[in-house]
Scaffold this motif. Sequence first.
Motif, PDB file in Angstrom:
ATOM      1  N   LYS A   1       2.003  -7.280   4.973  1.00 42.52           N
ATOM      2  CA  LYS A   1       1.205  -8.065   4.035  1.00 42.52           C
ATOM      3  C   LYS A   1       0.895  -9.444   4.617  1.00 42.52           C
ATOM      4  N   GLU A   2       1.883 -10.055   5.263  1.00 42.70           N
ATOM      5  CA  GLU A   2       1.691 -11.374   5.858  1.00 42.70           C
ATOM      6  C   GLU A   2       0.642 -11.317   6.973  1.00 42.70           C
ATOM      7  N   GLU A   3       0.725 -10.283   7.815  1.00 43.89           N
ATOM      8  CA  GLU A   3      -0.217 -10.162   8.925  1.00 43.89           C
ATOM      9  C   GLU A   3      -1.635  -9.872   8.431  1.00 43.89           C
TER      10      GLU A   3
ATOM     11  N   VAL B   1       6.892  -3.659   5.106  1.00 39.37           N
ATOM     12  CA  VAL B   1       5.873  -3.973   4.111  1.00 39.37           C
ATOM     13  C   VAL B   1       5.555  -5.465   4.037  1.00 39.37           C
ATOM     14  N   GLU B   2       6.584  -6.305   3.895  1.00 39.02           N
ATOM     15  CA  GLU B   2       6.315  -7.739   3.715  1.00 39.02           C
ATOM     16  C   GLU B   2       5.675  -8.357   4.953  1.00 39.02           C
ATOM     17  N   GLU B   3       6.111  -7.922   6.128  1.00 40.19           N
ATOM     18  CA  GLU B   3       5.489  -8.422   7.355  1.00 40.19           C
ATOM     19  C   GLU B   3       4.043  -7.947   7.456  1.00 40.19           C
TER      20      GLU B   3
ATOM     21  N   LYS C   1       0.127  -1.718   4.738  1.00 39.23           N
ATOM     22  CA  LYS C   1       0.810  -0.692   5.526  1.00 39.23           C
ATOM     23  C   LYS C   1      -0.183   0.237   6.220  1.00 39.23           C
TER      24      LYS C   1
ATOM     25  N   GLU D   1      -1.192  -5.695  -8.796  1.00 44.10           N
ATOM     26  CA  GLU D   1      -0.213  -5.970  -7.738  1.00 44.10           C
ATOM     27  C   GLU D   1      -0.367  -7.369  -7.143  1.00 44.10           C
TER      28      GLU D   1
ATOM     29  N   ASP E   1      -0.019 -12.719  -8.364  1.00 44.88           N
ATOM     30  CA  ASP E   1       0.386 -14.045  -7.899  1.00 44.88           C
ATOM     31  C   ASP E   1      -0.796 -14.810  -7.317  1.00 44.88           C
TER      32      ASP E   1
ATOM     33  N   SER F   1      -2.528  -5.907  -0.584  1.00 48.31           N
ATOM     34  CA  SER F   1      -1.489  -5.228  -1.357  1.00 48.31           C
ATOM     35  C   SER F   1      -0.559  -4.550  -0.359  1.00 48.31           C
ATOM     36  N   ALA F   2       0.537  -4.027  -0.851  1.00 50.83           N
ATOM     37  CA  ALA F   2       1.503  -3.358   0.036  1.00 50.83           C
ATOM     38  C   ALA F   2       0.875  -2.124   0.681  1.00 50.83           C
TER      39      ALA F   2
END
Length: 409
Positions: free
Chosen positions: A163-165, A159-161, A151, A33, A36, A146-147
């Motif tokens: 991961k950023e945090e 989810v994306e927020e 979470k 996952e 990147d 990871s997601a």
Amino acid sequence: MDSTIVENYARLLARTGVNILEGQEVFITASVEIYDFIRILIKECYKAGASRVYVTYTDSEKTKADLAYGKEELFAHLNEMDKAQQEHFLKVYPCRIFIESDAPDALQGIDQAKNGRISASKTKEIWKYRALWDSECQWLIAGYPSAGWAKKVFPELPVEEAKEELLKLILKVSRADKGDPIENWKEHDRNLVSHMDKMNALGLKSLHYTSKKGTDLHIELVDNVIWEAGGEYTKTKRIHFQPNMPTEECFTSPNKFKTEGIVYATKPLSLRGELVEDFFIRFHEGKIVEVHAKKGEEVLKDAIFNNENGCYLGECALVPVDSPINQTGRLFFSTLYDENASCHLAFGRAFTMLIKGYENLSKEEIDAYPLNESTTHVDFMIGDETLDIVGTTKDGKEIPIFKSGRWAI
């Protein structure tokens, strides 16, 4: 997130974490996952001097399928490819990087008894090889979100927020969020070493842990076994590396047979893809004789009693509650991070490299020390703001080491 900051984090892992030497091979293990980030890390490994970089991608869904449908007798042993890799490690002594990212409950619902048997059997075979190459290799455990993990830490965010945090927190506690992370880490390492030097100067014989939660535990230490903090060194070439990023601990390995009393966990433990919560462990003559948990008791018992010598202590580590990880106010649901939020213990394998002059000792001389040999090593958190630790020196003097969860020396 600024890509430069993430690149700097990868550079920190490659150059300070495993400290890649020119021409060394690097083996990375990570979840598919986070490919990147692994692409960035691969580049930084080559820039640091790696000759070849290999990646093994893992996937919790594949692991669940393996356990659900695979034949236990096949998965419980090393196959020829596994053995070939272990033999290769013995020839080249590579750097090894493990990036944690899976959700802490990613394997919830699987047959944990089967998982435990497979893990214990295969790990025992791996250790026959690892005992030969482990002390000669640089290795590192670090994290990337990871997601599922994000979470769990930030359930209130998309989810994306999330991961950023979580990435922001990882970079912050790894001292990679601003400035030069390599220079930041050098300063941090010096601070850790100063605590290590103080502990080694005391000449302690034992530690007594007490807390309002109910902990009342006596641990006897071992003559000629030191406290360690910050980085470690490979046995022969004495290459400096950081096995954990982040780290806030000063740790040692106690006498296998001399732990008495009860200790209460202060944070959940992520173990084999499940969470163990609200548990205590009781010791007698060094051995774990009683275990109770409100959640995850069976997986905890399996890890303790179905691994060779899993029922003895291998580590006691000192971490103040005002550590940067604890100050985030978040539970990471990852032992790598949560163990560095407060004091912790570990059942299972002890660290023989903490014996003074370890690099010059024979196996027989090392084995003579009362340190636990095991195929497992599981850290669990016991520190909070009510934890006191009193050390007793060899001449009987009592010295407060921790008071209200913080350094007292």
